[in-house]
Design an enzyme around this catalytic site. Sequence first.
Site, short mmCIF file in Angstrom:
data_model
loop_
_atom_site.label_atom_id
_atom_site.label_comp_id
_atom_site.label_asym_id
_atom_site.label_seq_id
_atom_site.Cartn_x
_atom_site.Cartn_y
_atom_site.Cartn_z
N GLY A 31 5.53 -2.11 -0.03
CA GLY A 31 6.36 -2.89 0.89
C GLY A 31 5.77 -4.27 1.12
N ARG A 54 8.10 -8.20 2.31
CA ARG A 54 8.52 -8.78 3.60
C ARG A 54 7.54 -8.38 4.69
NH1 ARG A 54 13.33 -6.31 5.38
NH2 ARG A 54 13.32 -4.73 3.75
N VAL A 82 8.75 4.42 -2.69
CA VAL A 82 7.52 5.21 -2.49
C VAL A 82 7.80 6.68 -2.19
CG1 VAL A 82 6.05 3.25 -1.82
CG2 VAL A 82 7.27 4.57 -0.04
N ASN A 84 1.77 0.40 3.24
CA ASN A 84 2.47 -0.34 4.30
C ASN A 84 3.97 -0.04 4.36
OD1 ASN A 84 2.97 -2.96 6.03
ND2 ASN A 84 4.26 -3.16 4.22
N TYR A 136 10.26 8.69 14.70
CA TYR A 136 9.41 7.71 14.00
C TYR A 136 7.94 7.99 14.36
CZ TYR A 136 7.32 3.07 13.08
OH TYR A 136 6.52 2.03 12.67
N LYS A 196 4.48 8.81 12.07
CA LYS A 196 3.22 8.06 12.14
C LYS A 196 2.06 8.97 12.59
CE LYS A 196 4.79 4.16 10.61
NZ LYS A 196 4.35 3.65 9.31
P1 NAP Z 1 9.87 -4.51 7.28
O1 NAP Z 1 9.85 -5.90 7.76
O2 NAP Z 1 11.10 -3.69 7.50
O3 NAP Z 1 9.50 -4.49 5.73
C1 NAP Z 1 9.49 -3.24 5.09
C2 NAP Z 1 8.88 -3.38 3.71
O4 NAP Z 1 8.78 -2.07 3.16
C3 NAP Z 1 9.74 -4.18 2.76
O5 NAP Z 1 8.88 -4.84 1.87
C4 NAP Z 1 10.56 -3.11 2.03
O6 NAP Z 1 10.94 -3.46 0.70
C5 NAP Z 1 9.52 -2.00 1.95
N1 NAP Z 1 10.09 -0.67 1.84
C6 NAP Z 1 10.93 -0.03 2.68
N2 NAP Z 1 11.24 1.18 2.21
C7 NAP Z 1 10.57 1.31 1.03
C8 NAP Z 1 10.48 2.33 0.06
N3 NAP Z 1 11.13 3.49 0.20
N4 NAP Z 1 9.69 2.13 -1.03
C9 NAP Z 1 9.03 0.95 -1.19
N5 NAP Z 1 9.08 -0.05 -0.30
C10 NAP Z 1 9.84 0.13 0.79
O7 NAP Z 1 8.68 -3.67 7.95
P2 NAP Z 1 7.38 -4.15 8.76
O8 NAP Z 1 7.78 -4.34 10.18
O9 NAP Z 1 6.67 -5.23 8.04
O10 NAP Z 1 6.52 -2.79 8.74
C11 NAP Z 1 5.50 -2.55 7.80
C12 NAP Z 1 4.75 -1.29 8.23
O11 NAP Z 1 4.19 -1.45 9.54
C13 NAP Z 1 5.64 -0.03 8.33
O12 NAP Z 1 4.93 1.09 7.87
C14 NAP Z 1 5.92 0.08 9.80
O13 NAP Z 1 6.25 1.40 10.17
C15 NAP Z 1 4.60 -0.40 10.39
N6 NAP Z 1 4.73 -0.90 11.76
C16 NAP Z 1 5.53 -1.96 12.05
C17 NAP Z 1 5.63 -2.38 13.38
C18 NAP Z 1 6.49 -3.55 13.78
O14 NAP Z 1 6.63 -3.77 15.01
N7 NAP Z 1 7.07 -4.31 12.87
C19 NAP Z 1 4.90 -1.73 14.38
C20 NAP Z 1 4.09 -0.64 14.04
C21 NAP Z 1 4.00 -0.24 12.72
P3 NAP Z 1 12.34 -4.28 0.39
O15 NAP Z 1 12.07 -5.71 0.79
O16 NAP Z 1 12.57 -4.13 -1.07
O17 NAP Z 1 13.39 -3.65 1.24
#
Ligand code: NAP
Length: 261
Positions: free
Chosen positions: A15, A18, A67, A93, A159, A163
Site C-alpha cells: 500500500g 498513497r 495482499v 501497511n 476494524y 488490528k
Molecule cells: P489509504 O490512504 O486508504 O491508502 C491505502 C493504501 O493501501 C493504498 O496504497 C492502497 O492501494 C493500498 N491497499 C488497499 N487495499 C489493498 C490490498 N488489498 N492490497 C494491496 N494494497 C492495498 O490508507 P492509510 O490511511 O494510509 O492507511 C495505511 C495503514 O495505516 C492501514 O493499515 C491503516 O489501517 C493504518 N492506519 C491508518 C490510520 C489513519 O488515520 N489514516 C490510523 C491508524 C492506522 P491503491 O492506491 O492501489 O488503492
Amino acid sequence: MNSGRFKGRVALVTGGSRGIGRAVAELLSQEGASVAVNYRARAEEAAAVVEAIRDQGRQAVAVKADVASRPEVDAMVEQACSALGPIDILVNNAGLLATGTLLQYEPDEFERMWRVNVNGVLHATAAVAPSMIEKKYGRIVNLSSIAALGTAVPETTLYAATKGAVQILTKRFALELGPHGITVNAVLPGLILTDMVSEGHTEEEMQRRIEAVSRKSLLGRVGEPGDIASVVAFLASDESGFMTGQFLTADGGRTDLLTHA
Ligand code: NAP
C-alpha cells in the site's frame, strides 16, 4: 538528500501508492533504500511515487498485488526481488477501513477487511521471511492502529478486531523470527489525514472531526502521514535493533480510550 540509514537496503512497502505508505516509501528512499511500492488498483499513484523516488536518484519499482491473495503476494515479492534484490525491510501497511456497528455490519465487507488487514500481513511476512532467514537479517514493521487499544470511536469495532489480530501476529512473528536476526514491531497511529479517513465525507464533516479529535489529543492536533513515516523508519532501521515484538503508539496523546488497563 540524506545520506542514509538505509543505504544498500531493499524495502517493500505494501500500500505504498498513497497515504502513510507513500510517506514511508519516500522517507526510506530519501535515506538510501531501494523501494518496491505495492499497490492494488491505483497504478498511476504508484507510478508517481516511483517517479518521485527515481528523481531523487534512488531505485524503485511499482508492484501490483492484492495482499489478500497469497499467489499475488508471492508473485509481487518475486518481481520486487528480481528488480531490486532480496527484501531487507517489509512494511505491512496496506489496509482497509470498513465501518459499521455490531447490529448493522455487512459480513462480506468485514470478511474482505479481515483478508486484507490480517491475511495480508500473514501472506507478505511469510513470502519475505525465507530470504530474510537466509541473510540472518530483517526488519518487519506492521501498521496497527490505536483502535486496537480500545478507542471510543463509534463504528470501528470490527476494524479494531483486525488490528488486534495484527498486534498478536506482531508478537508471535517476533517470537518465530527473532532467532534468525529479524525484528517484528508495530506502529499504532491515531487519526492521520489520508484518503482512508476522508473518503465518503464532506469537507465540513472532516473539519468537524478534525476539531473533535484535536480536542481529545494532548498535542491538540491530528496527524499527517509524515508523523507515522518517521516512526516506521526508526523501527525499520538498525537503531531499533534491540527491539522486537513492540508496539509504538503515535497519536498525539489521545485521551478518548475506553479503558486505561
Ligand atoms: P489509504 O490512504 O486508504 O491508502 C491505502 C493504501 O493501501 C493504498 O496504497 C492502497 O492501494 C493500498 N491497499 C488497499 N487495499 C489493498 C490490498 N488489498 N492490497 C494491496 N494494497 C492495498 O490508507 P492509510 O490511511 O494510509 O492507511 C495505511 C495503514 O495505516 C492501514 O493499515 C491503516 O489501517 C493504518 N492506519 C491508518 C490510520 C489513519 O488515520 N489514516 C490510523 C491508524 C492506522 P491503491 O492506491 O492501489 O488503492
